[in-house]
Structures are given as C-alpha cells and as structure tokens.
Write a protein that holds these residues in place. Structure first.
Motif, PDB file in Angstrom:
ATOM      1  N   ARG A 124      33.879   6.274  26.409  1.00 16.37           N
ATOM      2  CA  ARG A 124      33.775   7.491  27.219  1.00 16.37           C
ATOM      3  C   ARG A 124      35.154   7.999  27.630  1.00 16.37           C
ATOM      4  O   ARG A 124      35.469   9.191  27.473  1.00 16.37           O
ATOM      5  CB  ARG A 124      32.945   7.195  28.470  1.00 16.37           C
ATOM      6  CG  ARG A 124      32.823   8.382  29.423  1.00 16.37           C
ATOM      7  CD  ARG A 124      32.099   7.975  30.693  1.00 16.37           C
ATOM      8  NE  ARG A 124      32.917   7.083  31.507  1.00 16.37           N
ATOM      9  CZ  ARG A 124      32.470   5.942  32.041  1.00 16.37           C
ATOM     10  NH1 ARG A 124      31.234   5.544  31.838  1.00 16.37           N
ATOM     11  NH2 ARG A 124      33.270   5.213  32.787  1.00 16.37           N
ATOM     12  N   GLU A 158      29.441   6.499  23.941  1.00 20.20           N
ATOM     13  CA  GLU A 158      29.190   5.668  25.124  1.00 20.20           C
ATOM     14  C   GLU A 158      27.833   4.980  25.031  1.00 20.20           C
ATOM     15  O   GLU A 158      27.691   3.798  25.359  1.00 20.20           O
ATOM     16  CB  GLU A 158      29.256   6.531  26.387  1.00 20.20           C
ATOM     17  CG  GLU A 158      29.018   5.758  27.672  1.00 20.20           C
ATOM     18  CD  GLU A 158      29.033   6.649  28.897  1.00 20.20           C
ATOM     19  OE1 GLU A 158      28.901   6.122  30.019  1.00 20.20           O
ATOM     20  OE2 GLU A 158      29.174   7.886  28.740  1.00 20.20           O
ATOM     21  N   HIS A 163      24.418   9.671  29.553  1.00 16.12           N
ATOM     22  CA  HIS A 163      25.153   9.761  30.821  1.00 16.12           C
ATOM     23  C   HIS A 163      25.567  11.220  31.038  1.00 16.12           C
ATOM     24  O   HIS A 163      26.627  11.653  30.603  1.00 16.12           O
ATOM     25  CB  HIS A 163      26.380   8.845  30.777  1.00 16.12           C
ATOM     26  CG  HIS A 163      27.153   8.819  32.059  1.00 16.12           C
ATOM     27  ND1 HIS A 163      28.400   8.247  32.166  1.00 16.12           N
ATOM     28  CD2 HIS A 163      26.863   9.293  33.294  1.00 16.12           C
ATOM     29  CE1 HIS A 163      28.837   8.376  33.404  1.00 16.12           C
ATOM     30  NE2 HIS A 163      27.925   9.013  34.101  1.00 16.12           N
ATOM     31  N   ASP A 221      29.048  12.731  32.329  1.00 12.75           N
ATOM     32  CA  ASP A 221      30.215  13.032  31.495  1.00 12.75           C
ATOM     33  C   ASP A 221      30.509  14.521  31.449  1.00 12.75           C
ATOM     34  O   ASP A 221      31.664  14.934  31.301  1.00 12.75           O
ATOM     35  CB  ASP A 221      29.982  12.510  30.069  1.00 12.75           C
ATOM     36  CG  ASP A 221      29.926  10.995  30.007  1.00 12.75           C
ATOM     37  OD1 ASP A 221      30.199  10.349  31.035  1.00 12.75           O
ATOM     38  OD2 ASP A 221      29.605  10.457  28.934  1.00 12.75           O
ATOM     39  N   GLY A 224      27.771   5.018  35.937  1.00 15.77           N
ATOM     40  CA  GLY A 224      26.811   6.111  35.779  1.00 15.77           C
ATOM     41  C   GLY A 224      27.005   7.254  36.740  1.00 15.77           C
ATOM     42  O   GLY A 224      26.100   8.077  36.911  1.00 15.77           O
TER      43      GLY A 224
END
Length: 287
Positions: A52, A123, A189, A192, A251
């Motif tokens: 990420r 990720e 996620h 992001d 998260g």
C-alpha cells in the motif's frame, strides 16, 4: 468562455493520454505495484502495508513525471509556433494556459484512478500469515496482471479494427479493468482513497508549477526545477502532509478534517502558479 476552456482541456487531456510515454509510465507504476507482493520479505506492523505505501508513493512519483511531461509538451507548443496560431484567435492567455492545466489534471486523474486501484489490489493480495508460513495470493496477483494484459489486447484490437489510438484506448480501459478487480475483493481498504486524494492535491500543485515554468524554461530545466521544488515542499511541509501513510494503519483513513485543511492551500497555490504563468506569458510576448 467555458466552451473554449472545455475544448482546450479536452484536447490536452486526449493528447496527454494518447502519448506513448504516458502509457509506459502508467504500466510501469501499475505492474510494479501489482507485482510487489511477490517480493515482500518484510512486515511493517500489518499485512499489506508495504504494498500500500509503495503503491501510493509510486502514485506521487510517477504522477509528477506525467505532470512534467505534459508541461514539456506545452513548452514545445510555445516554441514551435503552435500556440501562436491559437492565440491569434480571440482567446485570452489565461484561458489558454488554464485549459492546458485542466487537461493535464484530467490525464492525471485517469492515472491516479488506475494506480489507486492497483495499490488496493496489491494490498489485498499481499502475504498473509498461515500456520505454515506467510504467503501472497499468487493466483489473485496473476489474475490482476492478466486483466492489465487483457486491457492491452483489447486496445490493440481496437487499434487494428477501428484505427483507435492504442495508448489512448489503453489508458481509458486500464482504470475500468482494475476497478473491476477491486469490486470483487473480499475486503478492499477504502481508506486508501483518502490518501490518494491528498496525493492528488499535491500533484495539482506540481502540475500548475510545471505549467508556469514551461512558459520560460527548457524541458530539462523544467524537470529539474519541478522535482527540486517537489522535494523542497515535501521537506518543508513534511512528507506526511500530502502522503499520509500512517493514518491508513490498521484499516484506517485520513481524517476528512485534514483533507479539508489541505484543500484551500492546494487551490490557492495552484491559482497562484497559474497567475504567474499568465504573467510570464504576457511578459514574454512583450519582449
């Protein structure tokens, strides 16, 4: 006025997205991000963090290269006489320069959509702990890379049978294909995207700064000064200001209040750089 601005921006965006260098930079960023989980040997406090963080850092770095490339093409338009033809018409210098900046921003948006999706996919498919060790989802990674290859095949067929520009078709289809993969992830996620928004604000300033420099600087000087300015801004403002990676841990997401604080600064700086570009263009024509 708005019709002229839209036309200039649309033409600039198509020219930028249709340039082979744009496609090569985007493929390098996307493929490198997707392949990263295959080579992860460290664990930075949580699964998927390395992919990420690197994916978002690539979005900033390669996005800066795209912004510089777009400004360099503006410089060539100023030197080869193309801009003179456009400015002979009843078209203000500010409108012409803002149209180019807006078109470059549209092209950067397409790139960021593709790279943001690639970071989320990388990720999700990064190594996870199992009783026998830590393993990446190799099948998922190969599937995502296969989607990228499929996009290139479709773009090639579009070029063969419809004479569409291969780089342009690839750039338009690439975000669509990657976001199709994201939609099927078990637990993407979404935080992001908040960090990606902060990166986009910084890239908007890089783009307008490069466009202003393009009025009076050669492509080599333009690239050097822009990258130096980006590095200085990251040091002065702090890397975490526009690349807030720590907020995504566990998260999480970048607080909306932080993004709202960054937005006025990004808008004012971009407007100031464009104003400087217009003044430099007017001064250059008077010489």
């Amino acid at each position: 006025m708005f019709a002229k601005l839209r036309a200039i921006a649309w033409f600039t965006a198509l020219e930028t997205l249709g340039h082979p260098a744009t496609l090569l930079l985007t493929l390098a960023a996307v493929a490198g991000t997707l392949a990263l989980p295959l080579f992860q040997f460290q664990r930075f406090s949580e699964d998927g963090r390395l992919a990420r963080d690197c994916g978002l850092a690539m979005a900033l770095l390669f996005g800066a290269f795209l912004a510089i490339g777009g400004a360099s093409r503006l410089r060539r338009a100023l030197t080869d006489g193309t801009s003179a033809i456009a400015l002979v018409k009843p078209l203000s210098r500010g409108l012409w320069l803002c149209g180019h900046a807006l078109g470059g921003a549209l092209a950067l948006t397409v790139f960021l959509l593709a790279q943001g999706a690639a970071a989320m996919v990388a990720e999700a498919f990064s190594p996870r702990y199992h009783t026998t060790g830590r393993y990446a989802d190799v099948g998922g990674i190969l599937m995502a890379l296969g989607v990228v290859a499929g996009v290139l095949v479709v773009a090639a067929l579009n070029n063969r049978f419809r004479s569409a520009r291969f780089p342009l078709s690839s750039m338009v289809l690439l975000p669509v294909g990657l976001w199709g993969v994201v939609m099927f992830l078990p637990a993407p996620h979404w935080g992001d995207l908040t960090a990606l928004a902060a990166v986009a604000m910084l890239l908007a300033q890089v783009l307008t700064f490069a466009v202003a420099l393009a009025v009076c600087c050669s492509p080599g000087v333009l690239a050097g000064v822009t990258l130096a300015g980006l590095g200085g801004a990251m040091i002065f403002l702090g890397v975490s200001a526009y690349l807030p990676l720590d907020a995504l841990s566990g998260g999480g997401a970048v607080p909306m209040a932080q993004l709202l604080l960054l937005l006025p600064q990004a808008c004012l700086a971009s407007a100031f750089f464009l104003w400087c570009g217009v003044r430099l263009l007017a001064a250059k024509e008077c010489v």
